[in-house]
Design a protein around this motif. Structure first.
Motif, PDB file in Angstrom:
ATOM      1  N   SER A 190      42.041  43.820  22.689  1.00 24.97           N
ATOM      2  CA  SER A 190      41.357  42.544  22.509  1.00 24.97           C
ATOM      3  C   SER A 190      40.078  42.441  23.333  1.00 24.97           C
ATOM      4  O   SER A 190      39.076  41.891  22.871  1.00 24.97           O
ATOM      5  N   THR A 191      40.123  42.971  24.560  1.00 29.74           N
ATOM      6  CA  THR A 191      38.979  42.809  25.469  1.00 29.74           C
ATOM      7  C   THR A 191      38.072  44.028  25.509  1.00 29.74           C
ATOM      8  O   THR A 191      36.911  43.915  25.905  1.00 29.74           O
ATOM      9  N   GLY A 192      38.604  45.198  25.125  1.00 31.30           N
ATOM     10  CA  GLY A 192      37.818  46.420  25.232  1.00 31.30           C
ATOM     11  C   GLY A 192      37.906  47.066  26.601  1.00 31.30           C
ATOM     12  O   GLY A 192      37.373  48.160  26.816  1.00 31.30           O
ATOM     13  N   TYR A 193      38.577  46.391  27.554  1.00 27.18           N
ATOM     14  CA  TYR A 193      38.754  46.937  28.902  1.00 27.18           C
ATOM     15  C   TYR A 193      40.102  47.655  28.993  1.00 27.18           C
ATOM     16  O   TYR A 193      41.110  47.163  28.488  1.00 27.18           O
ATOM     17  N   SER A 194      40.126  48.809  29.652  1.00 29.20           N
ATOM     18  CA  SER A 194      41.374  49.529  29.891  1.00 29.20           C
ATOM     19  C   SER A 194      42.007  49.026  31.185  1.00 29.20           C
ATOM     20  O   SER A 194      41.383  48.282  31.960  1.00 29.20           O
ATOM     21  N   LEU A 195      43.261  49.448  31.415  1.00 26.72           N
ATOM     22  CA  LEU A 195      43.944  49.079  32.652  1.00 26.72           C
ATOM     23  C   LEU A 195      43.183  49.612  33.860  1.00 26.72           C
ATOM     24  O   LEU A 195      43.087  48.936  34.892  1.00 26.72           O
ATOM     25  N   GLU A 196      42.626  50.801  33.730  1.00 26.97           N
ATOM     26  CA  GLU A 196      41.846  51.368  34.832  1.00 26.97           C
ATOM     27  C   GLU A 196      40.606  50.518  35.128  1.00 26.97           C
ATOM     28  O   GLU A 196      40.215  50.363  36.285  1.00 26.97           O
ATOM     29  N   ASP A 197      39.994  49.957  34.065  1.00 26.55           N
ATOM     30  CA  ASP A 197      38.818  49.105  34.259  1.00 26.55           C
ATOM     31  C   ASP A 197      39.171  47.817  35.000  1.00 26.55           C
ATOM     32  O   ASP A 197      38.372  47.306  35.798  1.00 26.55           O
ATOM     33  N   LEU A 198      40.371  47.273  34.707  1.00 24.11           N
ATOM     34  CA  LEU A 198      40.731  45.944  35.203  1.00 24.11           C
ATOM     35  C   LEU A 198      41.555  45.970  36.481  1.00 24.11           C
ATOM     36  O   LEU A 198      41.616  44.961  37.193  1.00 24.11           O
ATOM     37  N   SER A 199      42.217  47.077  36.781  1.00 18.81           N
ATOM     38  CA  SER A 199      43.139  47.134  37.916  1.00 18.81           C
ATOM     39  C   SER A 199      42.442  46.746  39.214  1.00 18.81           C
ATOM     40  O   SER A 199      41.388  47.288  39.573  1.00 18.81           O
ATOM     41  N   GLY A 200      43.058  45.766  39.924  1.00 20.07           N
ATOM     42  CA  GLY A 200      42.515  45.304  41.202  1.00 20.07           C
ATOM     43  C   GLY A 200      41.401  44.290  41.067  1.00 20.07           C
ATOM     44  O   GLY A 200      40.886  43.800  42.089  1.00 20.07           O
ATOM     45  N   LYS A 201      41.029  43.928  39.832  1.00 22.76           N
ATOM     46  CA  LYS A 201      39.954  42.948  39.614  1.00 22.76           C
ATOM     47  C   LYS A 201      40.544  41.673  39.027  1.00 22.76           C
ATOM     48  O   LYS A 201      41.622  41.675  38.455  1.00 22.76           O
ATOM     49  N   THR A 202      39.803  40.571  39.171  1.00 26.62           N
ATOM     50  CA  THR A 202      40.227  39.313  38.565  1.00 26.62           C
ATOM     51  C   THR A 202      39.712  39.242  37.140  1.00 26.62           C
ATOM     52  O   THR A 202      38.793  39.974  36.748  1.00 26.62           O
ATOM     53  N   LEU A 203      40.280  38.332  36.375  1.00 29.08           N
ATOM     54  CA  LEU A 203      39.869  38.192  34.980  1.00 29.08           C
ATOM     55  C   LEU A 203      38.577  37.416  34.819  1.00 29.08           C
ATOM     56  O   LEU A 203      38.173  37.121  33.684  1.00 29.08           O
ATOM     57  N   ARG A 204      37.920  37.107  35.942  1.00 30.63           N
ATOM     58  CA  ARG A 204      36.582  36.520  35.833  1.00 30.63           C
ATOM     59  C   ARG A 204      35.608  37.535  35.212  1.00 30.63           C
ATOM     60  O   ARG A 204      34.493  37.180  34.830  1.00 30.63           O
ATOM     61  N   ILE A 205      36.046  38.791  35.123  1.00 31.91           N
ATOM     62  CA  ILE A 205      35.228  39.809  34.469  1.00 31.91           C
ATOM     63  C   ILE A 205      35.017  39.471  32.992  1.00 31.91           C
ATOM     64  O   ILE A 205      34.073  39.947  32.353  1.00 31.91           O
ATOM     65  N   LEU A 206      35.925  38.621  32.441  1.00 27.04           N
ATOM     66  CA  LEU A 206      35.807  38.189  31.044  1.00 27.04           C
ATOM     67  C   LEU A 206      35.010  36.909  30.890  1.00 27.04           C
ATOM     68  O   LEU A 206      34.875  36.396  29.771  1.00 27.04           O
ATOM     69  N   ASP A 207      34.485  36.378  31.987  1.00 33.90           N
ATOM     70  CA  ASP A 207      33.776  35.097  31.960  1.00 33.90           C
ATOM     71  C   ASP A 207      32.568  35.174  31.025  1.00 33.90           C
ATOM     72  O   ASP A 207      31.712  36.057  31.160  1.00 33.90           O
ATOM     73  N   SER A 208      32.518  34.233  30.077  1.00 28.85           N
ATOM     74  CA  SER A 208      31.404  34.189  29.128  1.00 28.85           C
ATOM     75  C   SER A 208      30.234  33.379  29.641  1.00 28.85           C
ATOM     76  O   SER A 208      29.156  33.397  29.048  1.00 28.85           O
ATOM     77  N   GLY A 209      30.451  32.657  30.751  1.00 31.23           N
ATOM     78  CA  GLY A 209      29.407  31.794  31.268  1.00 31.23           C
ATOM     79  C   GLY A 209      29.365  30.434  30.609  1.00 31.23           C
ATOM     80  O   GLY A 209      28.561  29.574  30.981  1.00 31.23           O
ATOM     81  N   GLU A 210      30.261  30.228  29.600  1.00 30.34           N
ATOM     82  CA  GLU A 210      30.291  28.951  28.883  1.00 30.34           C
ATOM     83  C   GLU A 210      31.266  27.956  29.497  1.00 30.34           C
ATOM     84  O   GLU A 210      31.208  26.763  29.190  1.00 30.34           O
ATOM     85  N   GLU A 211      32.166  28.433  30.352  1.00 30.36           N
ATOM     86  CA  GLU A 211      33.174  27.549  30.939  1.00 30.36           C
ATOM     87  C   GLU A 211      32.682  27.032  32.288  1.00 30.36           C
ATOM     88  O   GLU A 211      32.215  27.810  33.127  1.00 30.36           O
ATOM     89  N   PRO A 212      32.786  25.719  32.545  1.00 30.84           N
ATOM     90  CA  PRO A 212      32.354  25.171  33.834  1.00 30.84           C
ATOM     91  C   PRO A 212      33.280  25.593  34.964  1.00 30.84           C
ATOM     92  O   PRO A 212      34.458  25.905  34.744  1.00 30.84           O
ATOM     93  N   GLU A 213      32.760  25.586  36.182  1.00 36.36           N
ATOM     94  CA  GLU A 213      33.535  25.998  37.344  1.00 36.36           C
ATOM     95  C   GLU A 213      34.720  25.072  37.580  1.00 36.36           C
ATOM     96  O   GLU A 213      35.749  25.483  38.131  1.00 36.36           O
ATOM     97  N   GLU A 214      34.634  23.825  37.127  1.00 33.76           N
ATOM     98  CA  GLU A 214      35.739  22.880  37.313  1.00 33.76           C
ATOM     99  C   GLU A 214      37.006  23.353  36.615  1.00 33.76           C
ATOM    100  O   GLU A 214      38.120  23.084  37.074  1.00 33.76           O
ATOM    101  N   VAL A 215      36.841  24.078  35.511  1.00 36.80           N
ATOM    102  CA  VAL A 215      38.017  24.584  34.789  1.00 36.80           C
ATOM    103  C   VAL A 215      38.758  25.599  35.647  1.00 36.80           C
ATOM    104  O   VAL A 215      39.986  25.580  35.756  1.00 36.80           O
ATOM    105  N   TYR A 216      38.009  26.494  36.296  1.00 39.49           N
ATOM    106  CA  TYR A 216      38.638  27.498  37.153  1.00 39.49           C
ATOM    107  C   TYR A 216      39.303  26.846  38.370  1.00 39.49           C
ATOM    108  O   TYR A 216      40.363  27.292  38.819  1.00 39.49           O
TER     109      TYR A 216
END
Length: 455
Positions: free
Chosen positions: A198-224
């Motif tokens: 779905s994301t195009g990222y492998s487990l190696e790409d994401l391991s140890g990172k937060t899912l903010r890597i998927l942030d589109s910039g459309e969601e306000p910081e208040e949601v997080y």
């Protein structure tokens, strides 16, 4: 001689005396040493006896701890595998008295080759199924007497839990929904294949990172901030997110973030599940656009209807004016004319003119029907006269079509009836016009009868 005491005196050298004296003293010391050795030996014998007694007592304590007081099944066998000791728990799981029985007959997973390879330094573990229960059996060889000690642990529940965990793991791995396992800081520990696809990222790409890597910039910081607050409270957060894939394309996801707790209720991890709803979002947007377009079309249609009504009103006014003049001059001529034939023709002109005016009113009524504003009037009128006027309108056309047109009025027929004469004329005109347009029509008959009205 008689009267004298004789004494034999040996004369021994002094050096010899001293030598013998030293030798005697040496022998005394040797005896003393031997006696001391005997005393030490006796003490050692007593100590060994006490040690043996202590060891025996400790062995009894150990036996009680290992066998009698141990809730787990325990057995001891000779090096040959013959049972020489066991506790009640071992007897219970086997369902028999194992004394002097061979372990090769008690356990199907054990054979002589296994026991031959067993050493005190290398204990053995096997899994044996006994009466629908799975047991982990630890086998240990004692270094002194080479006897074998068997410990059994019921692992049925553990095996069941392990199988369930394996099944759940397989479900997560093969789930169509994207699933990510996060630590307490929100860092990725695991993602399934659907998440990678779905994301195009492998487990190696994401391991140890937060899912903010998927942030589109459309969601306000208040949601997080809200998500962090809900997660710290141990609650479930649900919502929709616009994410960005590795290839920078955007996708909509329905997101659920749940806490995972241990048996003591402490949060150990978080589980995020994503369902791709991009297609449904696009459908919603298309539906919204369609509704907007439909609303615009409705407004345009209303505007067109309004313009049509205005046009019909203007046209009816333009037509009414000359028609009223024609009808008015016809009425004047009727007052001046004396010949019956001409009067009859003028009456037809007058009636046709009025019907044309009614037709114009019908056009306006059509607009009123569309606007749901049509009203039915009720007034007294002469039904016989209305039918005769209608007949006179269609006699000439019927003659031209070589048709026989008959009007039959029942007798007695009321002179005056109550209703909407204009609507009745309109209905009759439409019916007769349609009848005259039919092919192979020979006789046209119009019948008027009376009926009794009942409440």
């Amino acid at each position: 001689q008689e009267g004298y005491n004789w004494r034999l005196v040996s004369i021994i050298p002094l050096s010899l005396v001293e030598s013998r004296l030293q030798d005697f003293r040496a022998r005394l010391r040797l005896i003393s040493i031997v006696l001391s050795l005997f005393a030490v030996l006796a003490a050692l014998i007593i100590a060994c006896s006490r040690a043996e007694r202590i060891l025996a007592e400790e062995e009894l304590v150990e036996r009680a701890a290992i066998f009698d007081n141990n809730p787990a099944p325990v057995m001891r066998t000779r090096s040959s595998g013959i049972v020489i000791n066991f506790n009640r728990a071992a007897e219970d799981i086997l369902g028999l008295d194992p004394y002097k029985r061979s372990v090769f007959k008690l356990f199907s997973s054990i054979d002589e080759s296994i026991l031959l390879e067993l050493t005190p330094q290398n204990p053995l573990k096997i899994v044996e199924r006994i009466h629908d229960h799975d047991y982990l059996i630890n086998i240990k060889r004692e270094p002194l007497d080479k006897s074998l000690l068997f410990y059994a642990t019921d692992i049925s529940e553990l095996k069941k839990a392990t199988n369930q965990l394996r099944q759940l793991s397989e479900i997560v791995r093969q789930s169509a929904n994207a699933i990510a396992l996060l630590d307490l800081e929100g860092r990725v520990e695991y993602v399934n294949k659907a998440f990678e696809d779905s994301t195009g990222y492998s487990l190696e790409d994401l391991s140890g990172k937060t899912l903010r890597i998927l942030d589109s910039g459309e969601e306000p910081e208040e949601v997080y901030e809200e998500i962090r607050r809900v997660m710290r409270a141990g609650q479930v957060w649900k919502g929709e997110f616009l994410y960005k894939r590795k290839d920078a394309t955007l996708y909509w996801a329905k997101v659920s973030i749940s806490p995972i707790m241990d048996i003591e209720g402490r949060i150990t991890n978080y589980l995020e599940m994503q369902e791709d709803i991009t297609a449904s979002k696009m459908s919603e947007e298309a539906l919204s656009r369609a509704k907007e377009e439909a609303e615009l079309a409705r407004k345009q249609a209303e505007e067109a209807n309004k313009m049509k009504s205005e046009f019909l009103a203007n046209m009816s006014h333009e037509i009414r004016t000359p028609m009223n003049a024609i009808i008015g001059f016809t009425e004047i001529l009727l007052l001046e004319e004396e010949e019956p034939e001409k009067i009859e023709k003028m009456e037809i002109i007058k009636s046709s003119g009025r019907n044309l005016l009614n037709l114009i009113n019908d056009i306006l009524d059509f607009s009123r029907i569309e606007a749901d504003k049509l009203a039915i009037e009720s007034s007294n009128f002469n039904l016989r006269e209305l039918m005769q006027q209608t007949e006179s309108m269609f006699l000439l056309k019927a003659s031209a079509e070589e048709l026989s047109f008959k009007l039959q009025l029942s007798d007695p027929l009321p002179e005056v009836v109550s209703g909407d004469s204009h609507r009745i004329t309109q209905i009759l005109t439409n019916l007769l016009s349609n009848a005259l347009s039919l092919p192979n029509m020979v006789v046209l008959s119009s019948n008027v009868n009376t009926a009794t009205a009942r409440q």
